[in-house]
Design an enzyme around this catalytic site. Structure first.
Site, mmCIF file in Angstrom:
data_model
loop_
_atom_site.group_PDB
_atom_site.id
_atom_site.type_symbol
_atom_site.label_atom_id
_atom_site.label_comp_id
_atom_site.label_asym_id
_atom_site.label_seq_id
_atom_site.Cartn_x
_atom_site.Cartn_y
_atom_site.Cartn_z
ATOM 1 N N LYS A 1 -4.227 8.166 12.121
ATOM 2 C CA LYS A 1 -4.100 6.759 12.514
ATOM 3 C C LYS A 1 -2.730 6.193 12.113
ATOM 4 O O LYS A 1 -2.056 6.762 11.249
ATOM 5 C CB LYS A 1 -5.224 5.947 11.863
ATOM 6 N N TYR B 1 20.246 -13.805 0.448
ATOM 7 C CA TYR B 1 19.639 -15.096 0.770
ATOM 8 C C TYR B 1 19.066 -15.764 -0.474
ATOM 9 O O TYR B 1 18.510 -15.093 -1.340
ATOM 10 C CB TYR B 1 18.492 -14.902 1.774
HETATM 11 C C1 LIG Z 1 -8.129 6.221 6.758
HETATM 12 C C2 LIG Z 1 -9.472 6.795 6.552
HETATM 13 C C3 LIG Z 1 -9.632 8.033 5.913
HETATM 14 C C4 LIG Z 1 -8.490 8.813 5.292
HETATM 15 O O1 LIG Z 1 -8.331 8.435 3.963
HETATM 16 P P1 LIG Z 1 -7.228 9.113 3.038
HETATM 17 O O2 LIG Z 1 -7.400 8.453 1.733
HETATM 18 O O3 LIG Z 1 -5.912 8.808 3.662
HETATM 19 O O4 LIG Z 1 -7.494 10.578 3.020
HETATM 20 C C5 LIG Z 1 -10.915 8.566 5.823
HETATM 21 N N1 LIG Z 1 -11.967 7.902 6.328
HETATM 22 C C6 LIG Z 1 -11.848 6.702 6.934
HETATM 23 C C7 LIG Z 1 -13.061 6.045 7.457
HETATM 24 C C8 LIG Z 1 -10.602 6.104 7.053
HETATM 25 O O5 LIG Z 1 -10.486 4.905 7.633
#
Ligand SMILES: *Cc1c(COP(=O)(O)O)cnc(C)c1O
Length: 362
Positions: free
Chosen positions: A33, A258
């Site tokens: 993702k 800034y």
């Molecule tokens: C993002 C996500 C993961 C992955 O988690 P990590 O800590 O990056 O391994 C696993 N399960 C779900 C439901 C997620 O949203």
């Protein structure tokens, strides 16, 4: 110019390092993702497919569609699909996670109107994270609905709230025991074996006894595991590099940036770098909370981070305009800088902006 170098050899190293920890029968969902945690989801997904990963996961349908268009053909779960994206999910042969009665009924409707049967889905229960998921009281409802549904249940899962906390952890134990009851009820309701999962990356390290049928690994593939000793078996795949655009000599009492965010306490030198908060190098890394490496030495951020540039104090570091700068890489870990600025590696990595050019190291 600012470049994000992504090392596919290190991805391969992490993949096998994680794989070796798993029960040989446990399968892996590679979580790609948010552009594979800020890297480059197409090539990362492609490499994971070549390495033999069984499934991939994204958060939203658009991310899955992008992977299909890139040519990825293995199953892709969509963790958080709003109902409005169900049509697209079917059109691109993605596998939604169903998480509520409303999502269930709507997906039944969509699948039926596309005249599909045995459409692959995943079922998510909320056991205490209190994000999305069917409530534990909905199990009977789900089991009843399944009898005449147009679905094929690929997996049933829950998500734990704090897999990195030291054991024993009461919250996690409660969640696991609720999930065991759910597993039992599903198992009793059908003849064929159901497949279950619980764990993210930290969970793989912390709960080897609960690898079950699948694990969902994200951050581990990219080289982090939320714990110093777990990190040792992984290698960060991304290096964020840039070059010095300009150097200024600054006199005692002069201010930088800034709102005059920083005032020189002595005569010193600063370097201006072509990266800013629009690129994901956010404001919390300003005022000494963030740093870069130049010629092997740490140069702290001075003043406020601008949208497109940031200033660092180089003082007596031996360097000239154009010199290479490592923002994140060996000696400047994403998790350490994130922690120093009050956030986590996940945010630092996934926020890397589109303006940063990605370069693949194969
Ligand atoms: C993002 C996500 C993961 C992955 O988690 P990590 O800590 O990056 O391994 C696993 N399960 C779900 C439901 C997620 O949203």
């Amino acid at each position: 110019m600012t470049l994000l170098e992504i090392d596919l050899k290190k991805l391969e190293y992490n993949y096998f390092s994680l794989r070796k920890k798993l029960n040989p029968r446990t399968k892996m969902i590679g979580v790609v993702k948010s552009n594979a945690y800020g890297s480059l989801s197409g090539p990362i997904a492609q490499k994971l497919v070549e390495l033999g990963i069984e499934s991939l996961a994204v958060a939203y349908a658009s991310e899955g569609i992008q992977l299909r268009e890139y040519g990825i053909q293995i199953p892709i779960l969509v963790f958080y699909p709003p109902i409005e994206s169900f049509k697209e999910i079917i059109l691109h042969n993605l596998e939604p996670v169903l998480y509520s009665k409303r999502s269930w009924k709507e997906f039944v409707h969509q699948v039926s109107s596309h005249k599909k049967t045995a459409y692959p889905i995943h079922i998510k229960y909320n056991t205490g994270l209190n994000r999305i998921g069917f409530s534990t009281q909905d199990v009977e409802w789900v089991i009843e609905e399944l009898k005449n549904s147009p679905f094929e249940v690929k997996t049933i899962y829950t998500h734990l709230a704090q897999t990195e906390s030291p054991k024993p952890d009461i919250k996690t134990e409660n969640q696991i025991s609720l999930f065991k009851e759910i597993m039992q009820k599903h198992d009793q309701s059908v003849k064929q074996k159901q497949e279950y999962h619980l764990l993210n990356t930290s969970g793989v390290f912390n709960y080897p006894e609960y690898h079950l049928d699948w694990v969902r690994v994200g951050i581990g593939l990219y080289g982090f595991a939320n714990h110093r000793s777990w990190n040792e078996s992984l290698q960060p795949i991304a290096q964020l590099k840039t070059n010095i655009t300009q150097i200024h000599e600054i006199k005692t009492g002069e201010t930088v940036g800034y709102n005059s965010g920083w005032k020189a306490a002595k005569n010193t030198r600063i370097a201006i770098l072509p990266i800013g908060h629009a690129d994901g190098f956010s404001r919390p890394y300003g005022n000494g909370k963030g740093w870069v490496l130049i010629n092997g030495r740490k140069a702290p951020v001075v003043g406020n981070v601008c949208m497109d540039m940031v200033m660092v104090e180089i003082d007596d570091i031996n360097c000239a305009e154009g010199a290479e700068v490592i923002v994140i890489g060996e000696g400047s870990r994403a998790d350490e800088m994130a922690e120093n600025a009050g956030t986590i590696s996940y945010e630092l990595l996934s926020a890397m902006g589109n303006r940063i050019k990605r370069v693949l190291k194969k």
